[in-house]
Design a protein around this motif. Structure first.
Motif, PDB file in Angstrom:
ATOM      1  N   MET A  86     -20.492   5.360  -8.404  1.00 45.39           N
ATOM      2  CA  MET A  86     -20.008   4.412  -7.474  1.00 45.39           C
ATOM      3  C   MET A  86     -18.545   4.215  -7.583  1.00 45.39           C
ATOM      4  O   MET A  86     -17.998   4.367  -8.789  1.00 45.39           O
ATOM      5  CB  MET A  86     -20.762   3.056  -8.157  1.00 45.39           C
ATOM      6  N   THR A  87     -17.656   4.127  -6.654  1.00 43.06           N
ATOM      7  CA  THR A  87     -16.312   4.159  -6.757  1.00 43.06           C
ATOM      8  C   THR A  87     -15.744   2.561  -6.728  1.00 43.06           C
ATOM      9  O   THR A  87     -16.539   1.689  -6.138  1.00 43.06           O
ATOM     10  CB  THR A  87     -15.679   4.824  -5.526  1.00 43.06           C
ATOM     11  N   THR A  88     -14.597   2.587  -7.421  1.00 42.43           N
ATOM     12  CA  THR A  88     -14.224   1.085  -7.613  1.00 42.43           C
ATOM     13  C   THR A  88     -13.094   0.979  -6.450  1.00 42.43           C
ATOM     14  O   THR A  88     -12.696   1.820  -5.714  1.00 42.43           O
ATOM     15  CB  THR A  88     -13.465   1.049  -8.675  1.00 42.43           C
ATOM     16  N   TRP A  89     -12.716  -0.280  -6.282  1.00 43.38           N
ATOM     17  CA  TRP A  89     -11.896  -0.575  -5.146  1.00 43.38           C
ATOM     18  C   TRP A  89     -10.354   0.054  -5.353  1.00 43.38           C
ATOM     19  O   TRP A  89      -9.659   0.572  -4.584  1.00 43.38           O
ATOM     20  CB  TRP A  89     -11.238  -2.241  -5.183  1.00 43.38           C
ATOM     21  N   HIS A  90     -10.270   0.317  -6.775  1.00 45.78           N
ATOM     22  CA  HIS A  90      -8.922   0.944  -7.057  1.00 45.78           C
ATOM     23  C   HIS A  90      -8.960   2.433  -6.553  1.00 45.78           C
ATOM     24  O   HIS A  90      -8.007   2.959  -6.262  1.00 45.78           O
ATOM     25  CB  HIS A  90      -8.475   1.083  -8.571  1.00 45.78           C
TER      26      HIS A  90
ATOM     27  N   GLY B 274      -4.741  -1.022   0.519  1.00 42.96           N
ATOM     28  CA  GLY B 274      -5.348  -1.325   1.901  1.00 42.96           C
ATOM     29  C   GLY B 274      -6.617  -0.274   1.999  1.00 42.96           C
ATOM     30  O   GLY B 274      -6.295   0.869   1.643  1.00 42.96           O
ATOM     31  N   LEU B 275      -7.375  -0.628   2.768  1.00 46.54           N
ATOM     32  CA  LEU B 275      -8.389   0.184   3.546  1.00 46.54           C
ATOM     33  C   LEU B 275      -8.502  -0.507   4.990  1.00 46.54           C
ATOM     34  O   LEU B 275      -7.860  -1.433   5.259  1.00 46.54           O
ATOM     35  CB  LEU B 275      -9.843  -0.275   3.063  1.00 46.54           C
ATOM     36  N   PRO B 276      -9.164   0.312   5.714  1.00 45.84           N
ATOM     37  CA  PRO B 276      -9.088  -0.148   7.251  1.00 45.84           C
ATOM     38  C   PRO B 276      -9.821  -1.446   7.568  1.00 45.84           C
ATOM     39  O   PRO B 276     -11.034  -1.648   6.826  1.00 45.84           O
ATOM     40  CB  PRO B 276      -9.820   0.946   8.063  1.00 45.84           C
ATOM     41  N   GLY B 277      -8.912  -2.517   7.645  1.00 43.73           N
ATOM     42  CA  GLY B 277      -9.502  -3.709   7.774  1.00 43.73           C
ATOM     43  C   GLY B 277      -9.665  -4.635   6.689  1.00 43.73           C
ATOM     44  O   GLY B 277      -9.959  -5.727   6.766  1.00 43.73           O
ATOM     45  N   LEU B 278      -9.396  -4.129   5.469  1.00 44.83           N
ATOM     46  CA  LEU B 278      -8.953  -4.947   4.052  1.00 44.83           C
ATOM     47  C   LEU B 278      -7.749  -4.816   3.480  1.00 44.83           C
ATOM     48  O   LEU B 278      -7.161  -3.671   3.541  1.00 44.83           O
ATOM     49  CB  LEU B 278     -10.228  -4.292   3.329  1.00 44.83           C
ATOM     50  N   VAL B 279      -7.390  -5.726   2.793  1.00 45.68           N
ATOM     51  CA  VAL B 279      -6.266  -5.670   1.998  1.00 45.68           C
ATOM     52  C   VAL B 279      -6.681  -6.038   0.336  1.00 45.68           C
ATOM     53  O   VAL B 279      -7.515  -6.985   0.416  1.00 45.68           O
ATOM     54  CB  VAL B 279      -5.216  -6.778   2.541  1.00 45.68           C
ATOM     55  N   GLY B 280      -6.151  -5.471  -0.523  1.00 46.21           N
ATOM     56  CA  GLY B 280      -6.111  -5.610  -1.734  1.00 46.21           C
ATOM     57  C   GLY B 280      -5.016  -6.091  -2.616  1.00 46.21           C
ATOM     58  O   GLY B 280      -3.966  -5.520  -2.381  1.00 46.21           O
ATOM     59  N   ILE B 281      -5.321  -7.109  -3.539  1.00 46.17           N
ATOM     60  CA  ILE B 281      -4.095  -7.736  -4.107  1.00 46.17           C
ATOM     61  C   ILE B 281      -4.731  -7.662  -5.651  1.00 46.17           C
ATOM     62  O   ILE B 281      -5.695  -7.879  -6.201  1.00 46.17           O
ATOM     63  CB  ILE B 281      -3.861  -9.082  -3.826  1.00 46.17           C
ATOM     64  N   ARG B 282      -3.574  -7.211  -6.563  1.00 49.86           N
ATOM     65  CA  ARG B 282      -3.574  -6.994  -7.977  1.00 49.86           C
ATOM     66  C   ARG B 282      -2.609  -7.285  -8.468  1.00 49.86           C
ATOM     67  O   ARG B 282      -1.632  -7.316  -8.217  1.00 49.86           O
ATOM     68  CB  ARG B 282      -4.365  -5.635  -8.381  1.00 49.86           C
TER      69      ARG B 282
ATOM     70  N   PRO C 298      -8.642  -0.953 -17.874  1.00 49.39           N
ATOM     71  CA  PRO C 298      -9.388   0.201 -17.118  1.00 49.39           C
ATOM     72  C   PRO C 298      -9.691  -0.035 -15.671  1.00 49.39           C
ATOM     73  O   PRO C 298     -10.022  -1.530 -15.350  1.00 49.39           O
ATOM     74  CB  PRO C 298     -10.850   0.308 -17.964  1.00 49.39           C
ATOM     75  N   ALA C 299      -9.914   0.764 -14.712  1.00 47.97           N
ATOM     76  CA  ALA C 299      -9.924   0.303 -13.372  1.00 47.97           C
ATOM     77  C   ALA C 299     -11.267  -0.442 -13.088  1.00 47.97           C
ATOM     78  O   ALA C 299     -11.327  -1.367 -12.200  1.00 47.97           O
ATOM     79  CB  ALA C 299     -10.167   1.681 -12.408  1.00 47.97           C
ATOM     80  N   GLU C 300     -12.199  -0.202 -13.726  1.00 48.51           N
ATOM     81  CA  GLU C 300     -13.575  -0.909 -13.660  1.00 48.51           C
ATOM     82  C   GLU C 300     -13.436  -2.247 -13.870  1.00 48.51           C
ATOM     83  O   GLU C 300     -14.372  -3.093 -13.477  1.00 48.51           O
ATOM     84  CB  GLU C 300     -14.691   0.080 -14.137  1.00 48.51           C
TER      85      GLU C 300
ATOM     86  N   ILE D 185      -9.455  -7.196  -8.624  1.00 48.23           N
ATOM     87  CA  ILE D 185      -8.716  -7.010  -7.413  1.00 48.23           C
ATOM     88  C   ILE D 185      -8.998  -7.976  -6.253  1.00 48.23           C
ATOM     89  O   ILE D 185     -10.442  -8.135  -6.396  1.00 48.23           O
ATOM     90  CB  ILE D 185      -8.961  -5.727  -6.813  1.00 48.23           C
ATOM     91  N   LEU D 186      -8.379  -8.935  -5.862  1.00 47.08           N
ATOM     92  CA  LEU D 186      -8.740  -9.887  -4.856  1.00 47.08           C
ATOM     93  C   LEU D 186      -8.771  -8.995  -3.505  1.00 47.08           C
ATOM     94  O   LEU D 186      -7.771  -8.522  -3.159  1.00 47.08           O
ATOM     95  CB  LEU D 186      -7.830 -11.028  -4.570  1.00 47.08           C
ATOM     96  N   VAL D 187      -9.941  -8.942  -2.622  1.00 47.48           N
ATOM     97  CA  VAL D 187     -10.398  -8.335  -1.595  1.00 47.48           C
ATOM     98  C   VAL D 187     -10.338  -9.203  -0.387  1.00 47.48           C
ATOM     99  O   VAL D 187     -11.314 -10.023  -0.464  1.00 47.48           O
ATOM    100  CB  VAL D 187     -11.353  -7.163  -1.579  1.00 47.48           C
ATOM    101  N   LEU D 188      -9.400  -9.186   0.541  1.00 46.38           N
ATOM    102  CA  LEU D 188      -9.495  -9.840   1.867  1.00 46.38           C
ATOM    103  C   LEU D 188      -9.472  -9.364   3.067  1.00 46.38           C
ATOM    104  O   LEU D 188      -9.102  -8.139   3.039  1.00 46.38           O
ATOM    105  CB  LEU D 188      -8.360 -10.818   1.739  1.00 46.38           C
ATOM    106  N   PRO D 189     -10.140  -9.738   4.052  1.00 41.43           N
ATOM    107  CA  PRO D 189     -10.102  -9.148   5.507  1.00 41.43           C
ATOM    108  C   PRO D 189      -8.469  -9.017   5.701  1.00 41.43           C
ATOM    109  O   PRO D 189      -7.965 -10.092   5.550  1.00 41.43           O
ATOM    110  CB  PRO D 189     -11.038  -9.945   6.281  1.00 41.43           C
ATOM    111  N   ALA D 190      -8.290  -8.310   6.398  1.00 41.13           N
ATOM    112  CA  ALA D 190      -6.833  -8.013   6.985  1.00 41.13           C
ATOM    113  C   ALA D 190      -6.386  -9.217   7.733  1.00 41.13           C
ATOM    114  O   ALA D 190      -5.202  -9.739   7.542  1.00 41.13           O
ATOM    115  CB  ALA D 190      -6.663  -6.623   7.684  1.00 41.13           C
TER     116      ALA D 190
END
Length: 68
Positions: free
Chosen positions: A1-5, A29-37, A45-47, A51-56
């Motif tokens: 399983m991959t992490t948001w990071h 970011g990812l298409p359609g999403l923005v991450g804030i850390r 550790p990344a896991e 991260i706060l993930v929001l729709p763009a």
């Protein structure tokens, strides 16, 4: 399983960062999403690093509201 990071790319310090107050955030970011850390949590550790993930669209509305 991959992490948001691992999934989000283009992490950079926000232009809204307050250097003198040590209040730094990174945005990625990812298409359609923005991450804030929090930059101060880089050593976690990344896991477990939150991260706060929001729709763009929501992130854009948030930034627009800050500019008022």
């Amino acid at each position: 399983m991959t992490t948001w990071h691992e999934r989000m790319t283009g992490w950079h310090k926000s232009t809204y960062t307050h250097w003198e107050e040590n209040a730094c955030v990174e945005v990625g970011g990812l298409p359609g999403l923005v991450g804030i850390r929090d930059t101060k949590q880089w050593a976690l550790p990344a896991e477990t690093r939150p991260i706060l993930v929001l729709p763009a669209e929501s992130f854009a509305a948030f930034i627009d509201h800050l500019g008022r």
